[in-house]
Design a protein around this motif. Structure first.
Motif, PDB file in Angstrom:
ATOM      1  N   VAL A   1      30.752  35.051  28.849  1.00 42.74           N
ATOM      2  CA  VAL A   1      31.796  34.971  29.875  1.00 42.74           C
ATOM      3  C   VAL A   1      33.030  35.781  29.506  1.00 42.74           C
ATOM      4  O   VAL A   1      33.566  36.529  30.348  1.00 42.74           O
ATOM      5  CB  VAL A   1      32.159  33.498  30.164  1.00 42.74           C
ATOM      6  CG1 VAL A   1      33.450  33.409  30.979  1.00 42.74           C
ATOM      7  CG2 VAL A   1      31.028  32.811  30.918  1.00 42.74           C
ATOM      8  N   PRO A   2      33.555  35.693  28.264  1.00 40.73           N
ATOM      9  CA  PRO A   2      34.747  36.489  27.919  1.00 40.73           C
ATOM     10  C   PRO A   2      34.527  37.995  28.076  1.00 40.73           C
ATOM     11  O   PRO A   2      35.421  38.707  28.549  1.00 40.73           O
ATOM     12  CB  PRO A   2      35.012  36.114  26.455  1.00 40.73           C
ATOM     13  CG  PRO A   2      34.403  34.758  26.303  1.00 40.73           C
ATOM     14  CD  PRO A   2      33.180  34.779  27.159  1.00 40.73           C
ATOM     15  N   ASP A   3      33.344  38.494  27.710  1.00 42.07           N
ATOM     16  CA  ASP A   3      33.073  39.931  27.835  1.00 42.07           C
ATOM     17  C   ASP A   3      32.906  40.336  29.296  1.00 42.07           C
ATOM     18  O   ASP A   3      33.311  41.432  29.692  1.00 42.07           O
ATOM     19  CB  ASP A   3      31.812  40.298  27.038  1.00 42.07           C
ATOM     20  CG  ASP A   3      32.050  40.270  25.534  1.00 42.07           C
ATOM     21  OD1 ASP A   3      33.082  40.794  25.091  1.00 42.07           O
ATOM     22  OD2 ASP A   3      31.202  39.702  24.817  1.00 42.07           O
ATOM     23  N   ILE A   4      32.345  39.452  30.108  1.00 42.60           N
ATOM     24  CA  ILE A   4      32.225  39.739  31.542  1.00 42.60           C
ATOM     25  C   ILE A   4      33.602  39.791  32.185  1.00 42.60           C
ATOM     26  O   ILE A   4      33.916  40.702  32.959  1.00 42.60           O
ATOM     27  CB  ILE A   4      31.334  38.687  32.229  1.00 42.60           C
ATOM     28  CG1 ILE A   4      29.885  38.838  31.769  1.00 42.60           C
ATOM     29  CG2 ILE A   4      31.411  38.819  33.755  1.00 42.60           C
ATOM     30  CD1 ILE A   4      28.957  37.755  32.272  1.00 42.60           C
ATOM     31  N   GLU A   5      34.453  38.830  31.844  1.00 43.17           N
ATOM     32  CA  GLU A   5      35.803  38.803  32.413  1.00 43.17           C
ATOM     33  C   GLU A   5      36.621  40.002  31.955  1.00 43.17           C
ATOM     34  O   GLU A   5      37.361  40.605  32.745  1.00 43.17           O
ATOM     35  CB  GLU A   5      36.512  37.505  32.007  1.00 43.17           C
ATOM     36  CG  GLU A   5      35.977  36.273  32.712  1.00 43.17           C
ATOM     37  CD  GLU A   5      36.130  36.355  34.219  1.00 43.17           C
ATOM     38  OE1 GLU A   5      37.220  36.757  34.685  1.00 43.17           O
ATOM     39  OE2 GLU A   5      35.153  36.049  34.935  1.00 43.17           O
ATOM     40  N   ALA A   6      36.490  40.374  30.692  1.00 40.70           N
ATOM     41  CA  ALA A   6      37.256  41.503  30.158  1.00 40.70           C
ATOM     42  C   ALA A   6      36.834  42.831  30.777  1.00 40.70           C
ATOM     43  O   ALA A   6      37.623  43.787  30.811  1.00 40.70           O
ATOM     44  CB  ALA A   6      37.092  41.566  28.634  1.00 40.70           C
ATOM     45  N   ASN A   7      35.615  42.900  31.277  1.00 40.55           N
ATOM     46  CA  ASN A   7      35.094  44.151  31.849  1.00 40.55           C
ATOM     47  C   ASN A   7      34.775  44.013  33.340  1.00 40.55           C
ATOM     48  O   ASN A   7      33.983  44.786  33.881  1.00 40.55           O
ATOM     49  CB  ASN A   7      33.831  44.572  31.087  1.00 40.55           C
ATOM     50  CG  ASN A   7      34.110  44.937  29.638  1.00 40.55           C
ATOM     51  OD1 ASN A   7      34.539  46.040  29.334  1.00 40.55           O
ATOM     52  ND2 ASN A   7      33.870  43.979  28.753  1.00 40.55           N
ATOM     53  N   LYS A   8      35.416  43.054  33.982  1.00 43.61           N
ATOM     54  CA  LYS A   8      35.126  42.743  35.379  1.00 43.61           C
ATOM     55  C   LYS A   8      35.354  43.939  36.298  1.00 43.61           C
ATOM     56  O   LYS A   8      34.569  44.205  37.213  1.00 43.61           O
ATOM     57  CB  LYS A   8      35.988  41.568  35.837  1.00 43.61           C
ATOM     58  CG  LYS A   8      35.572  40.974  37.158  1.00 43.61           C
ATOM     59  CD  LYS A   8      36.345  39.687  37.443  1.00 43.61           C
ATOM     60  CE  LYS A   8      35.873  39.041  38.737  1.00 43.61           C
ATOM     61  NZ  LYS A   8      36.597  37.759  38.990  1.00 43.61           N
ATOM     62  N   ASP A   9      36.427  44.678  36.059  1.00 37.40           N
ATOM     63  CA  ASP A   9      36.741  45.822  36.926  1.00 37.40           C
ATOM     64  C   ASP A   9      35.657  46.893  36.828  1.00 37.40           C
ATOM     65  O   ASP A   9      35.222  47.447  37.845  1.00 37.40           O
ATOM     66  CB  ASP A   9      38.105  46.418  36.555  1.00 37.40           C
ATOM     67  CG  ASP A   9      39.264  45.499  36.936  1.00 37.40           C
ATOM     68  OD1 ASP A   9      39.035  44.558  37.722  1.00 37.40           O
ATOM     69  OD2 ASP A   9      40.381  45.711  36.426  1.00 37.40           O
ATOM     70  N   THR A  10      35.217  47.185  35.598  1.00 36.18           N
ATOM     71  CA  THR A  10      34.166  48.193  35.409  1.00 36.18           C
ATOM     72  C   THR A  10      32.850  47.724  36.020  1.00 36.18           C
ATOM     73  O   THR A  10      32.148  48.507  36.688  1.00 36.18           O
ATOM     74  CB  THR A  10      33.963  48.482  33.907  1.00 36.18           C
ATOM     75  OG1 THR A  10      35.189  48.944  33.343  1.00 36.18           O
ATOM     76  CG2 THR A  10      32.882  49.529  33.703  1.00 36.18           C
ATOM     77  N   LEU A  11      32.502  46.473  35.816  1.00 31.02           N
ATOM     78  CA  LEU A  11      31.270  45.937  36.377  1.00 31.02           C
ATOM     79  C   LEU A  11      31.293  45.993  37.907  1.00 31.02           C
ATOM     80  O   LEU A  11      30.302  46.369  38.539  1.00 31.02           O
ATOM     81  CB  LEU A  11      31.062  44.495  35.908  1.00 31.02           C
ATOM     82  CG  LEU A  11      30.758  44.312  34.414  1.00 31.02           C
ATOM     83  CD1 LEU A  11      30.865  42.843  34.016  1.00 31.02           C
ATOM     84  CD2 LEU A  11      29.377  44.859  34.067  1.00 31.02           C
ATOM     85  N   THR A  12      32.424  45.650  38.492  1.00 30.71           N
ATOM     86  CA  THR A  12      32.554  45.705  39.951  1.00 30.71           C
ATOM     87  C   THR A  12      32.417  47.132  40.464  1.00 30.71           C
ATOM     88  O   THR A  12      31.696  47.397  41.444  1.00 30.71           O
ATOM     89  CB  THR A  12      33.914  45.124  40.392  1.00 30.71           C
ATOM     90  OG1 THR A  12      34.012  43.759  39.949  1.00 30.71           O
ATOM     91  CG2 THR A  12      34.066  45.178  41.900  1.00 30.71           C
TER      92      THR A  12
END
Length: 416
Positions: free
Chosen positions: A21-32
């Motif tokens: 979860v922390p890595d997903i949140e930290a990279n949320k903009d790139t993933l989106t």
């Protein structure tokens, strides 16, 4: 009522929320940015990891998702699952096809779509039990490697921006043919980085994944059959949700040629027997240790007869803390590795880029001409009517010098 997700978090991973979860949140903009509005193709999407990957990706609202798998029932359940999950985005174009990715039909779909932005391949023989005899070994290698090469060649026609192919922790210092085939697969797909970005991931056992030993316990309990588990084999575990998330992170955030793995310490390894102990308790029973399979089967039969003759229900038996037969053993089958590892000496590792993920940034790989020569050798072996499993093992050992295969003359299909 037994809650599998809660059992996994309480008794297997010991994590109330995903470690990623922390890595997903930290990279949320790139993933989106990389997923939203994009075309996604998932091969082998009906399996435990493939379906979890799909759920992880759907949260970032892709334009379309095309899923390919031979498991027709699994695809039906996938559709029901994603369409029944509160808050999960499902695009208007969510198509599932029951076919092999090496079939001409898939090539036709791919060409008519003019490719996809994201392609993830989860189609694989993943179980150590896939190694039995020469026929099962040939099928394993053809699916994990030879057909995978055909897929990679097809993808060069319309290169994806992100390509991911799942590997396994058993690819590091392999001791079984399944693990070796995944190491071969890594070399194969990485050779295509000159055409498009390729990443992969080695990760732990997925707790209660389809066809796994723990998943089998659920079926054994339902049928009032004994529970069996090795007591000497230690494994790392991630939850089904985590398995999909690590693949999504590797696929989208990885750089060409990188291999992702979870940051798990040796103190987080568990034996299957220790998990089985907790599984018995979580289902309302008391463990009844048995010395042999025969003893365990007899006691399970007596339990079943008792339930039927008294017209009682399993819930009633549970309330009485009925003893449930279990049989634990030391592993004695070909291909079992006593411990797991995610990387080997000589590989360049980055442990700082992500909170819960390590990255193999650089490792020794075979060049494409070496891969092609190896495949030609395998094809020549398979073309012989009298080829042996030992000949395949010798060929793999030439390609992977550290392949430590030990033939024990017994396989998992010979055990409960």
């Amino acid at each position: 009522m037994f809650n599998l997700d809660k059992f996994i978090s309480d008794s297997v991973t010991f994590r109330p929320v995903s470690m990623f979860v922390p890595d997903i949140e930290a990279n949320k903009d790139t993933l989106t940015k990389e997923i939203k509005g994009k075309k996604v193709c998932v091969i082998g999407g009906a399996g435990s990891i493939g379906s979890s990957f799909i759920k992880a990706v759907l949260r970032f609202e892709p334009k379309s998702v095309v899923v390919v798998d031979l498991n027709e029932n699994g695809l039906a359940e996938l559709v029901r699952d994603v369409r029944s999950t509160e808050g999960l985005f499902v695009p208007d174009e969510f198509r599932c096809y029951t076919l092999n990715f090496a079939d001409p039909i898939f090539e036709r779909i791919f060409r008519e779509e003019k490719g996809f932005d994201i392609v993830a391949n989860f189609s694989a023989h993943k179980h150590v039990r896939s190694e039995k005899d020469r026929y099962s070994v040939q099928a394993l290698i053809e699916n994990n490697d030879i057909k995978a090469k055909k897929l990679m060649d097809l993808l060069t026609v319309y290169p994806p921006k992100h390509f991911f192919c799942v590997s396994t922790d058993k690819a590091a210092n392999p001791v079984n043919i399944m693990g070796a085939s995944k190491r071969i697969m890594e070399d194969l797909v990485m050779a295509y980085n000159k055409y498009f970005k390729v990443t992969t991931a080695r990760f732990a056992n997925v707790a209660f994944s389809n066809g796994s030993l723990p998943d089998g316990w659920i079926h054994r309990i339902a049928k009032l059959q004994p529970l069996a588990a090795p007591s000497d084999v230690k494994r790392y575990f991630v939850s089904p949700e985590e398995s999909g998330q690590i693949c999504m992170l590797a696929c989208i955030l990885g750089k060409p040629g990188e291999v992702f793995f979870p940051k798990l310490g040796e103190d987080q390894m568990l034996t299957f027997s220790s998990i089985c102990d907790k599984f018995v308790t979580a289902n309302g029973f008391e463990k009844d240790p048995c010395a042999t399979d025969a003893e365990a089967k007899l006691k399970a039969y007596q339990l079943k007869v008792s339930e039927l003759s008294t017209d009682s229900k399993l819930s009633t038996l549970n309330s009485q803390l009925v003893k449930y037969p279990t049989v634990y053993f030391n592993s004695d089958t070909t291909g079992e590795k006593a411990y797991e590892e995610f990387y080997v000496p000589g590989e360049k590792i980055d442990m700082q880029r992500f909170q819960a993920l390590g990255v193999v940034e650089q490792t020794t790989r075979h060049e494409m001409n070496e891969v092609n020569s190896f495949f030609e050798k395998l094809e020549a072996i398979f073309a012989k009517e009298d080829f042996t499993k030992a000949q395949v093992v010798d060929a793999i050992r030439e390609f992977i010098p550290n392949f430590q295969h030990e033939e024990k003359g017994k396989n998992l299909d010979q055990k409960m």
